[in-house]
Write a protein that holds these residues in place. Structure first.
Motif, PDB file in Angstrom:
ATOM      1  N   GLN A  81       0.840  -1.188   0.000  1.00 35.45           N
ATOM      2  CA  GLN A  81       0.000   0.000   0.000  1.00 35.45           C
ATOM      3  C   GLN A  81       0.881   1.246   0.000  1.00 35.45           C
ATOM      4  O   GLN A  81       1.700   1.424   0.908  1.00 35.45           O
ATOM      5  CB  GLN A  81      -0.946   0.001   1.211  1.00 35.45           C
ATOM      6  CG  GLN A  81      -1.939  -1.150   1.209  1.00 35.45           C
ATOM      7  CD  GLN A  81      -2.740  -1.188   2.502  1.00 35.45           C
ATOM      8  OE1 GLN A  81      -2.208  -1.437   3.589  1.00 35.45           O
ATOM      9  NE2 GLN A  81      -4.026  -0.945   2.396  1.00 35.45           N
ATOM     10  N   SER A  82       0.695   2.096  -0.987  1.00 38.73           N
ATOM     11  CA  SER A  82       1.471   3.327  -1.073  1.00 38.73           C
ATOM     12  C   SER A  82       0.747   4.426  -0.293  1.00 38.73           C
ATOM     13  O   SER A  82       0.024   5.245  -0.859  1.00 38.73           O
ATOM     14  CB  SER A  82       1.666   3.740  -2.545  1.00 38.73           C
ATOM     15  OG  SER A  82       2.434   4.920  -2.617  1.00 38.73           O
ATOM     16  N   ILE A  83       0.933   4.396   1.018  1.00 35.70           N
ATOM     17  CA  ILE A  83       0.247   5.342   1.907  1.00 35.70           C
ATOM     18  C   ILE A  83       1.301   6.075   2.719  1.00 35.70           C
ATOM     19  O   ILE A  83       2.139   5.452   3.387  1.00 35.70           O
ATOM     20  CB  ILE A  83      -0.737   4.612   2.833  1.00 35.70           C
ATOM     21  CG1 ILE A  83      -1.826   3.899   2.013  1.00 35.70           C
ATOM     22  CG2 ILE A  83      -1.372   5.598   3.811  1.00 35.70           C
ATOM     23  CD1 ILE A  83      -2.777   3.067   2.843  1.00 35.70           C
ATOM     24  N   GLY A  84       1.264   7.391   2.680  1.00 34.99           N
ATOM     25  CA  GLY A  84       2.179   8.191   3.470  1.00 34.99           C
ATOM     26  C   GLY A  84       1.738   8.293   4.910  1.00 34.99           C
ATOM     27  O   GLY A  84       0.543   8.150   5.229  1.00 34.99           O
ATOM     28  N   GLU A 107      -4.534  15.025  -3.084  1.00 33.48           N
ATOM     29  CA  GLU A 107      -4.344  15.157  -4.540  1.00 33.48           C
ATOM     30  C   GLU A 107      -2.960  14.659  -4.942  1.00 33.48           C
ATOM     31  O   GLU A 107      -2.786  14.020  -5.988  1.00 33.48           O
ATOM     32  CB  GLU A 107      -4.519  16.626  -4.958  1.00 33.48           C
ATOM     33  CG  GLU A 107      -5.943  17.137  -4.837  1.00 33.48           C
ATOM     34  CD  GLU A 107      -6.899  16.426  -5.774  1.00 33.48           C
ATOM     35  OE1 GLU A 107      -6.448  15.982  -6.853  1.00 33.48           O
ATOM     36  OE2 GLU A 107      -8.076  16.282  -5.416  1.00 33.48           O
ATOM     37  N   ALA A 108      -1.974  14.920  -4.099  1.00 25.83           N
ATOM     38  CA  ALA A 108      -0.608  14.573  -4.453  1.00 25.83           C
ATOM     39  C   ALA A 108      -0.301  13.088  -4.223  1.00 25.83           C
ATOM     40  O   ALA A 108       0.428  12.474  -5.013  1.00 25.83           O
ATOM     41  CB  ALA A 108       0.370  15.430  -3.656  1.00 25.83           C
ATOM     42  N   TYR A 109      -0.863  12.514  -3.166  1.00 26.10           N
ATOM     43  CA  TYR A 109      -0.460  11.150  -2.807  1.00 26.10           C
ATOM     44  C   TYR A 109      -1.628  10.158  -2.741  1.00 26.10           C
ATOM     45  O   TYR A 109      -1.397   8.963  -2.590  1.00 26.10           O
ATOM     46  CB  TYR A 109       0.266  11.157  -1.461  1.00 26.10           C
ATOM     47  CG  TYR A 109       1.478  12.060  -1.476  1.00 26.10           C
ATOM     48  CD1 TYR A 109       2.654  11.678  -2.121  1.00 26.10           C
ATOM     49  CD2 TYR A 109       1.433  13.313  -0.880  1.00 26.10           C
ATOM     50  CE1 TYR A 109       3.758  12.512  -2.166  1.00 26.10           C
ATOM     51  CE2 TYR A 109       2.534  14.149  -0.898  1.00 26.10           C
ATOM     52  CZ  TYR A 109       3.691  13.754  -1.553  1.00 26.10           C
ATOM     53  OH  TYR A 109       4.778  14.584  -1.593  1.00 26.10           O
ATOM     54  N   GLY A 110      -2.857  10.622  -2.794  1.00 24.18           N
ATOM     55  CA  GLY A 110      -4.006   9.715  -2.794  1.00 24.18           C
ATOM     56  C   GLY A 110      -4.454   9.284  -1.413  1.00 24.18           C
ATOM     57  O   GLY A 110      -5.642   9.235  -1.119  1.00 24.18           O
ATOM     58  N   SER A 111      -3.514   8.977  -0.516  1.00 20.65           N
ATOM     59  CA  SER A 111      -3.847   8.529   0.842  1.00 20.65           C
ATOM     60  C   SER A 111      -2.732   8.935   1.801  1.00 20.65           C
ATOM     61  O   SER A 111      -1.565   9.000   1.405  1.00 20.65           O
ATOM     62  CB  SER A 111      -4.019   6.996   0.904  1.00 20.65           C
ATOM     63  OG  SER A 111      -5.026   6.558   0.032  1.00 20.65           O
ATOM     64  N   LEU A 146      -6.828   7.330   8.898  1.00 20.34           N
ATOM     65  CA  LEU A 146      -6.402   7.116   7.508  1.00 20.34           C
ATOM     66  C   LEU A 146      -7.358   7.852   6.580  1.00 20.34           C
ATOM     67  O   LEU A 146      -8.577   7.674   6.649  1.00 20.34           O
ATOM     68  CB  LEU A 146      -6.405   5.616   7.201  1.00 20.34           C
ATOM     69  CG  LEU A 146      -5.898   5.153   5.835  1.00 20.34           C
ATOM     70  CD1 LEU A 146      -4.503   5.697   5.563  1.00 20.34           C
ATOM     71  CD2 LEU A 146      -5.898   3.630   5.779  1.00 20.34           C
ATOM     72  N   ARG A 147      -6.810   8.733   5.741  1.00 24.86           N
ATOM     73  CA  ARG A 147      -7.609   9.498   4.788  1.00 24.86           C
ATOM     74  C   ARG A 147      -7.224   9.093   3.370  1.00 24.86           C
ATOM     75  O   ARG A 147      -6.043   8.869   3.084  1.00 24.86           O
ATOM     76  CB  ARG A 147      -7.408  11.003   4.992  1.00 24.86           C
ATOM     77  CG  ARG A 147      -7.661  11.458   6.416  1.00 24.86           C
ATOM     78  CD  ARG A 147      -7.512  12.967   6.583  1.00 24.86           C
ATOM     79  NE  ARG A 147      -7.510  13.326   7.982  1.00 24.86           N
ATOM     80  CZ  ARG A 147      -8.602  13.456   8.742  1.00 24.86           C
ATOM     81  NH1 ARG A 147      -9.793  13.244   8.199  1.00 24.86           N
ATOM     82  NH2 ARG A 147      -8.507  13.785  10.018  1.00 24.86           N
ATOM     83  N   SER A 148      -8.240   9.011   2.500  1.00 24.60           N
ATOM     84  CA  SER A 148      -7.969   8.547   1.138  1.00 24.60           C
ATOM     85  C   SER A 148      -8.929   9.200   0.160  1.00 24.60           C
ATOM     86  O   SER A 148     -10.082   9.504   0.498  1.00 24.60           O
ATOM     87  CB  SER A 148      -8.107   7.025   1.058  1.00 24.60           C
ATOM     88  OG  SER A 148      -7.879   6.560  -0.254  1.00 24.60           O
ATOM     89  N   LYS A 149      -8.426   9.428  -1.049  1.00 21.87           N
ATOM     90  CA  LYS A 149      -9.256   9.941  -2.127  1.00 21.87           C
ATOM     91  C   LYS A 149      -9.992   8.772  -2.753  1.00 21.87           C
ATOM     92  O   LYS A 149      -9.382   7.784  -3.158  1.00 21.87           O
ATOM     93  CB  LYS A 149      -8.382  10.640  -3.167  1.00 21.87           C
ATOM     94  CG  LYS A 149      -9.148  11.293  -4.298  1.00 21.87           C
ATOM     95  CD  LYS A 149      -8.183  12.001  -5.239  1.00 21.87           C
ATOM     96  CE  LYS A 149      -8.938  12.651  -6.397  1.00 21.87           C
ATOM     97  NZ  LYS A 149      -8.014  13.324  -7.340  1.00 21.87           N
ATOM     98  N   LEU A 164     -12.497   9.910   1.806  1.00 18.52           N
ATOM     99  CA  LEU A 164     -12.892   8.925   2.803  1.00 18.52           C
ATOM    100  C   LEU A 164     -11.932   8.998   3.994  1.00 18.52           C
ATOM    101  O   LEU A 164     -10.768   9.369   3.843  1.00 18.52           O
ATOM    102  CB  LEU A 164     -12.856   7.511   2.205  1.00 18.52           C
ATOM    103  CG  LEU A 164     -13.738   7.267   0.978  1.00 18.52           C
ATOM    104  CD1 LEU A 164     -13.556   5.830   0.477  1.00 18.52           C
ATOM    105  CD2 LEU A 164     -15.203   7.530   1.297  1.00 18.52           C
ATOM    106  N   ALA A 165     -12.454   8.624   5.154  1.00 22.03           N
ATOM    107  CA  ALA A 165     -11.616   8.618   6.369  1.00 22.03           C
ATOM    108  C   ALA A 165     -12.036   7.469   7.266  1.00 22.03           C
ATOM    109  O   ALA A 165     -13.224   7.114   7.331  1.00 22.03           O
ATOM    110  CB  ALA A 165     -11.731   9.941   7.115  1.00 22.03           C
ATOM    111  N   ALA A 166     -11.079   6.868   7.941  1.00 22.79           N
ATOM    112  CA  ALA A 166     -11.339   5.786   8.886  1.00 22.79           C
ATOM    113  C   ALA A 166     -10.329   5.876  10.017  1.00 22.79           C
ATOM    114  O   ALA A 166      -9.169   6.237   9.804  1.00 22.79           O
ATOM    115  CB  ALA A 166     -11.246   4.428   8.195  1.00 22.79           C
ATOM    116  N   SER A 167     -10.771   5.578  11.230  1.00 21.86           N
ATOM    117  CA  SER A 167      -9.894   5.633  12.408  1.00 21.86           C
ATOM    118  C   SER A 167      -9.887   4.304  13.132  1.00 21.86           C
ATOM    119  O   SER A 167     -10.922   3.632  13.246  1.00 21.86           O
ATOM    120  CB  SER A 167     -10.344   6.726  13.381  1.00 21.86           C
ATOM    121  OG  SER A 167     -10.130   8.011  12.837  1.00 21.86           O
TER     122      SER A 167
END
Length: 578
Positions: A81-84, A107-111, A146-149, A164-167
């Motif tokens: 998973q490419s998540i920063g 916008e730059a990283y997706g998540s 975790l936030r994601s487009k 989207l967001a999840a904790s």
């Protein structure tokens, strides 16, 4: 002409093809609804996947709180998973640490993920939303958001895909064992033997040194249950199976004596006690004595290394008290107490409070309690010369509410079994009265027994009656903190260091109201007689204190004080809590 008119009427009245036309008109709406449903289902699936990633990453981060951000980033990378991950220096990415701007990160990283450290207290008294305290130190939990487009299959051309967001919140799995009981100080073997024998339906003949050995000895209650399961043939069951089994008290003592770690002298005392108790019909259910919380569901012998240490004497007396709950006991102590001509004790033991015991294993919020107790003592002492050496009867009534210990917090300090434990203790309040009490309804704890004026001297020449009462009002909760060293040394801590029982009986005398009837003439209050009665009662308080102390000691109760011991603590792998 007629043919053309009929043809026009036929065409005008023809209904064939209406469904096709309606379907053609409705098709765009149906396709739009279908596209909306597909996008909604896709968003739901994306949200679930995001929540699963957030939960698992939170557990990975909580496993290494000091490097939580790196641990979460490594988890994402290992799962492709490419998540920063937001860190103090910027955003951790596969390209290294880059500047982080929350307005443009999606916008730059997706998540990307954000981590908040804090403390989690699983206190059922607190709303679930308040159990995680962000920023509290030392931290033992993390909340990962975790936030994601999102991605839309059909609606992307019409609207901007929502974010989207999840904790997920994960905390170190913390357990502690703790107990509330009493400590031996002034032991009178006669009182302990008589009352314990009455509770167990047999004759006990232990010496004072035996009781001290039992009080000083520490045993892991889980090891005792392991041995008991072996004796009962329940090795393949769970701890709960043993706790809920009716067990003969003598068999329980036998298993306790075989528990590893006891000294030979203590094992010998228990072995002799077992022989005495072989014929007793008293049955016990250890669930009334021990509350093992999540450990109760583990298989026998698989306690995950948690120690549940407690005093051997406390374990014996607590099991006997639980078996006697709701009963009334009467013991004639005779002249076994120095300084008294005779003494009798009547005891009523309340039912164990629902959901609590003297020893428990659990997370913060777990509670241990002593039993509510009523004691009526009647001693007879020799009076002073001013009252012709007449026998003076001293009837006392003592009511003790339960003391309580509540596990307030467990602070993990690194090692798996190294933690600091906080317990909030409230001592049992008591009222004590000098007077006669009706013991026929002693066991009805829903009503207060009536205490009436008592005749303490009754002869043809002299009649003296008296009455007094006082109450301990020490209701202050005190926090007792047990360090890893305290736990390892099996230290007992108390809410108070003063002798509350002695102060109560002393206070009782200051409120004494005496009435004297000399030769039946009702001559009021002759001062010499009053002084002699007061002095006699004052001298009687020392043996009375001995009786009361030892009776309450047998029942695991202290007046105005609460003795607490933490038997073990465990900080294990983190688990998801929210």
């Amino acid at each position: 002409m007629l043919f053309r008119l009929k043809r026009r009427q036929t065409i005008a009245g023809d209904r064939a093809g209406n469904i096709a036309i309606t379907a053609a008109l409705a098709m765009p709406l149906a396709i739009g609804a279908l596209a909306l449903g597909v996008d909604y289902g896709s968003l739901t699936l994306q949200q679930r996947q995001l929540q699963a990633s957030a939960d698992l990453a939170a557990i990975a981060a909580a496993a290494n709180i000091s490097t939580a951000e790196k641990s979460a980033f490594d988890f994402f990378a290992m799962n492709g998973q490419s998540i920063g991950v937001v860190s103090a220096g910027g955003l951790l990415t596969t390209k290294g640490v880059v500047p982080f701007n929350p307005k443009t990160a999606l916008e730059a990283y997706g998540s990307y993920a954000e981590i908040t450290r804090g403390r989690y207290v699983p206190d059922p008294a607190q709303p679930a939303a308040n159990r995680f305290v962000a920023g509290a130190t030392p931290p033992d939990a993390v909340r990962l958001t975790l936030r994601s487009k999102s991605k839309l299959m059909f609606g992307a051309s019409l609207t901007t895909p929502p974010a989207l967001a999840a904790s997920g919140t994960a905390a170190t799995d913390k357990l502690a064992s703790f107990s509330i009981g009493s400590r031996l100080a002034s032991v009178n073997e006669g009182v302990l033997n008589a009352l314990l024998g009455q509770m167990l339906g047999t004759t006990i003949s232990l010496k004072a040194m035996d009781y001290r050995a039992l009080a000083d000895a520490q045993v892991n209650a889980l090891k005792t249950i392991d041995q008991l399961a072996l004796d009962l043939g329940l090795q393949s069951g769970t701890y709960a199976d043993v706790l809920t089994t009716d067990i003969n008290y003598g068999k329980f003592v036998g298993a306790l004596g075989k528990t590893t770690g006891l000294t030979p002298s203590v094992s010998t005392v228990l072995s002799n006690l077992e022989k005495t108790l072989n014929k007793t019909k008293v049955m016990v259910k250890l669930e009334d004595t021990l509350k093992l919380g999540p450990v109760s569901q583990k298989l026998i012998g698989q306690s995950s290394g948690l120690s549940v240490n407690t005093s051997v004497f406390d374990l014996l007396s607590a099991a006997a008290t639980a078996a006697s709950g709701g009963k009334q006991l009467s013991v004639d102590l005779g002249t076994s107490i120095p300084g008294v001509a005779s003494s009798k004790v009547t005891v009523a033991i309340g039912e164990p409070p629902v959901g609590s015991s003297y020893l428990a294993v659990g997370a913060p919020g777990a509670i241990v309690r002593t039993a509510q107790t009523r004691v009526a003592v009647e001693v007879v002492v020799d009076g002073l010369q001013a009252i012709l050496g007449l026998k003076v009867r001293v009837p006392l009534y003592l009511e003790v509410a339960y003391a309580e210990g509540r596990l307030a917090g467990i602070t993990c300090t690194g090692a798996a079994n190294s933690a600091t434990v906080d317990v909030d203790a409230v001592p049992g309040i008591a009222s004590i009265a000098l007077g006669d009490v009706d013991t026929t309804a002693f066991t009805n704890f829903g009503k207060d027994p009536r205490v009436t004026r008592a005749d303490i001297i009754s002869t043809l020449l002299l009649k003296v009656s008296a009455m007094a009462d006082t109450t301990s009002t020490n209701l202050k909760t005190e926090r007792l903190t047990f360090s890893p060293a305290d736990i390892s040394a099996n230290r007992v801590k108390s809410t108070s260091v003063k002798n509350v029982l002695e102060s109560l009986t002393t206070s009782l005398l200051s409120k004494l109201v005496v009435r004297v009837d000399l030769l039946g003439l009702g001559l009021g209050l002759p001062q010499p007689v009053i002084s002699a009665v007061g002095a006699t009662l004052g001298a009687a308080m020392t043996p009375v204190d001995t009786v009361l102390y030892n009776v309450l000691l047998t029942l695991g109760v202290r007046v105005g004080e609460a003795d607490v011991q933490v038997g073990g603590a465990s900080c294990r792998n983190p688990v998801l809590v929210q």
